[in-house]
Structure formats: C-alpha cells, structure tokens
Design an enzyme around this catalytic site. Structure first.
Site, PDB file in Angstrom:
ATOM      1  N   ARG A 281       6.832-118.547  65.213  1.00 55.88           N
ATOM      2  CA  ARG A 281       6.592-118.067  66.146  1.00 55.88           C
ATOM      3  C   ARG A 281       7.970-117.601  66.320  1.00 55.88           C
ATOM      4  O   ARG A 281       8.372-117.667  66.810  1.00 55.88           O
ATOM      5  CB  ARG A 281       5.798-118.903  67.465  1.00 55.88           C
ATOM      6  CG  ARG A 281       4.508-118.332  68.446  1.00 55.88           C
ATOM      7  CD  ARG A 281       4.433-119.081  69.691  1.00 55.88           C
ATOM      8  NE  ARG A 281       5.608-119.738  70.327  1.00 55.88           N
ATOM      9  CZ  ARG A 281       6.294-121.285  71.308  1.00 55.88           C
ATOM     10  NH1 ARG A 281       5.170-121.661  70.850  1.00 55.88           N
ATOM     11  NH2 ARG A 281       7.681-121.006  71.019  1.00 55.88           N
ATOM     12  N   HIS A 285       6.072-119.227  73.404  1.00 57.90           N
ATOM     13  CA  HIS A 285       4.465-119.939  73.262  1.00 57.90           C
ATOM     14  C   HIS A 285       3.165-118.382  74.105  1.00 57.90           C
ATOM     15  O   HIS A 285       2.355-117.751  73.329  1.00 57.90           O
ATOM     16  CB  HIS A 285       4.305-121.247  73.815  1.00 57.90           C
ATOM     17  CG  HIS A 285       2.807-121.636  73.984  1.00 57.90           C
ATOM     18  ND1 HIS A 285       1.613-121.687  73.048  1.00 57.90           N
ATOM     19  CD2 HIS A 285       1.754-121.828  74.882  1.00 57.90           C
ATOM     20  CE1 HIS A 285       0.892-121.570  73.672  1.00 57.90           C
ATOM     21  NE2 HIS A 285       0.262-121.844  74.119  1.00 57.90           N
ATOM     22  N   TYR A 294      13.298-125.789  74.077  1.00 59.20           N
ATOM     23  CA  TYR A 294      12.965-126.516  73.349  1.00 59.20           C
ATOM     24  C   TYR A 294      13.555-126.081  71.868  1.00 59.20           C
ATOM     25  O   TYR A 294      13.859-126.437  70.809  1.00 59.20           O
ATOM     26  CB  TYR A 294      11.959-126.671  73.344  1.00 59.20           C
ATOM     27  CG  TYR A 294      10.616-125.321  73.122  1.00 59.20           C
ATOM     28  CD1 TYR A 294      10.652-124.952  71.778  1.00 59.20           C
ATOM     29  CD2 TYR A 294      10.172-125.429  74.019  1.00 59.20           C
ATOM     30  CE1 TYR A 294       9.532-124.262  71.703  1.00 59.20           C
ATOM     31  CE2 TYR A 294       9.511-124.263  74.079  1.00 59.20           C
ATOM     32  CZ  TYR A 294       9.518-123.530  72.984  1.00 59.20           C
ATOM     33  OH  TYR A 294       8.385-122.311  72.791  1.00 59.20           O
TER      34      TYR A 294
END
Length: 394
Positions: A281, A285, A294
């Site tokens: 990805r 998100h 992160y």
C-alpha cells in the site's frame, strides 16, 4: 470404519509437533519489472482490446486518486482512500470475471469498479454526495455501489462482506446461475471473525466464491508481522479445505491468470477459492492517516520501484500495442477531464433531506414520517446550523 471426525487418521507412535510453517505457498510471477516475461513463464491469453482496457482502468484510477486526495486536502471532499500500488490486483482480477459475476468490495477496489464501466461522473457524484449520487448521499466518499454493474455497495464495518459473499455465491449455485462472486478484503480484515465464518461456510456448503485477499503489508498502522504468525493468508484457505494460490499483486498478468483459473475451478467444481495478492500500500491507509508514524520513507521508496502500472506499460509497448507518446498525451487529457468533472460535481445540489429515510419501506411507516417532520422543524428553527439543507424543503 466411519470417520465422524472428518479428519485424516494416519497414526504414529512417537509424539511430534507439526511446524506452524510446514505449509509454504509459492508466489506466482509472470511479468518482470522491465516488461518481459520470466523464463519459463507463459502470459495468459489476452487480446489487445482487453489489455488496453485494463491499462486504461489502471491509469484512470491512478490519476483519479491523485486528484481526489488533493481535493480532500483542499477541503472539497471529506474523505478519500487511494488504491496506489494495488491497481494491478483490483483491475487484473476484475478483468478475468464475467460482467455478471458479483463484486463485493472492501474500500480500495475502485479499479474493479472502473473496469466494469463506472463513469467519471458517477465517481464524482458519489465522492461529493450530491443529488445525482446513486447512494443519495447516504454514504461516506469511496463507498461505491452499482446494481447495474453487479457491484455491491461498500459498507464501512470491516469484513462484513466476507460471509455475505459466501451466502450470495451459494444462492447463485442454488439458482443454477453460471456466475460466481468475488470478495475483496485486506489482510487486516482476515483477523476478523467474519473471515473465518465466511470461509468455513463457503467450504462446507461448496459455494462458488473467490476470496481475494489484498495483503498489502499494513492494517492501517499495524504491520503484518504484528497481525499474524502464519505464512501469509493463503495457507488459511488450506486449513479450511479450500484451494489457494498466492500471486504478485503488482503483476497484472499473474493476477489475471490466477483469477481466470479460480473462476473456472469455482464454477466447474462448485467450490470456493482463496487468492492472496502480495503487494504494498504505497499511499496512506486513508486521508485521515499519516504513515510516517509507522513506516520509513526508505521502505516506501523501495516498494515504489515495484510499480504495477509501469511494469504493464512496458509489456504493452513490447507487444506493439501502446505508443508511449500518445499515452502521455492521453494521460494529460485525462487529468484535465477529471478536474473539469470535479468542478461540475461539487456544484450539484445535495440530495433532499427526505432521502435520509427513503428506500427503507415501500411506503414509509407513520413513525418515520413523524421523525422526518421533527427533523424539518428542527432545521427551520436553526437554519444557520444547516446551511446546505435549510431552505430546500417546505
């Protein structure tokens, strides 16, 4: 002897555990980064028209995602989710289906929707929740749906579509339809109870459903190695007695081939199949997420080199099916077309307030009518708090 336990009984006389990683599933790759095939690999049968439609769908979604994330940052829409890095997984799988196979998506499969024929205007109307939106403005942006092209409306709760897909596919079988259902979800959704219930139901009742897991490495901010210890998601299908295959999700030829095989098998044997797509990805998100908290920029850049659109473009050029100069001009024109459509859609009026309660009953019950009148009275009393809605009803 009967086997009421439904388990293979092969006896041993010394105790030994089976390793948690005894099953390791290989990853199908056909297309290399330079657009050539791997030695020994065979490209699926793919005609020029279909291949170019797949490419156009990938390009459309890439540019749409780019433009609409910018629109969200400008405050023009409230929310957005990109498909960045996973265009091959969604478009390649959709291209291998029949037009009447049901699609049950999670929220990052706009490539499948575009391949099915969802228009630019329809995308924009949904994203702006205007009165032309098929969902009448009752859903968040990116929660698409269209009955006409067999694309079930997306719901926000994670994983609910998985058991629903099992039931829908089972009904297709009972009705004698020669169609299947494909169900998309991420590896994070595979941690939900719905995943286990849905796969077990499909296996036991032999529902011809294709479970398509997009393992993109992160469930929002949680990396895969903190979600599960098994070898990805594909091995779980085997645990439920379901055939499984793992593919490189940035390789559109591999995705197309695997989904073709899955569809043929599901319909011929009336059984479910699990496909696990391994991709990354590249975007956040959602527009509400900051991935820098992160994961590192170095990690992102490493995966950015594995671009599914670039890889497919090079293959098309090698086939003599794509002119790079014409492709660049077409992309530039598409950017302008998307911007023009955005400007039109954001000026279209919002749906009437009565649509909050329409479509629940054929004839609204008295209580709903009472609630609607109470809501109207409230808005009339405080019109300054409802600038979009106030004055739009008697």
């Amino acid at each position: 002897m009967t086997n009421p336990n439904n388990a293979t009984i092969s006896t041993v006389h010394t105790a030994e555990f089976t390793s948690g990683h005894a099953l390791q599933i290989p990853t199908l790759r056909i297309l290399q980064d330079d657009g050539s095939l791997y030695p020994g690999a065979e490209a699926p049968e793919l005609d020029k028209a279909t291949a170019l439609k797949m490419y156009d769908s990938m390009q459309f979604i890439r540019i749409l995602d780019e433009r609409m994330l910018a629109a969200q940052r400008q405050g023009r829409i409230s929310f957005y989710m990109q498909c960045l890095g996973e265009e091959a997984a969604t478009v390649g799988s959709a291209a291998a289906l029949d037009d009447k196979d049901m699609i049950m998506a999670q929220y990052r499969e706009q490539g499948a929707l575009r391949y099915r024929g969802f228009s630019l205007e329809q995308f924009m109307n949904q994203l702006f929740s205007n009165e032309k939106d098929l969902g009448k403005g009752r859903q968040m942006p990116v929660h698409y749906g269209s009955k006409d092209i067999y694309y079930m409306t997306i719901s926000s709760p994670l994983g609910t579509q998985i058991p629903q897909a099992s039931g829908y596919a089972y009904a297709q079988k009972l009705r004698g339809l020669k169609n299947t259902t494909i169900c998309y979800f991420g590896e994070g959704a595979a941690s939900e109870g719905d995943f286990h219930a849905g796969l077990n139901m499909a296996a036991v009742h032999k529902a011809p459903v294709i479970f398509f897991c997009r393992n993109n490495g992160y469930a929002i901010s949680t990396p895969a190695n903190e979600q599960f210890k098994g070898d990805g998601i594909a091995c779980r299908g085997v645990g439920y007695g379901i055939k499984a295959i793992r593919v490189d999700g940035a390789d559109i030829l591999a995705v197309y081939k695997a989904t073709q095989m899955a569809r043929d098998y599901a319909l011929e044997h009336e059984e479910p199949i699990l496909i696990e797509s391994i991709a990354y990805r590249l975007g956040a998100h959602s527009s509400s997420d900051d991935p820098s908290g992160y994961r590192s920029k170095e990690e992102e850049e490493l995966w950015r080199k594995n671009d599914p659109i670039s890889r497919f473009r090079l293959w098309l050029v090698k086939q003599g099916w794509l002119d790079e100069e014409a492709d660049k001009a077409k992309s530039d024109a598409l950017r302008q077309e998307i911007l023009d459509a955005l400007k039109v859609a954001e000026k279209v009026a919002k749906p009437g307030i009565e649509h909050l309660m329409s479509d629940v009953y054929e004839t609204p019950i008295p209580l709903l009518n009472e609630q609607l009148e109470e809501l109207k009275a409230h808005i009339r009393k405080y019109p300054e708090a409802y600038p979009v809605t106030a004055g739009r009803f008697e």
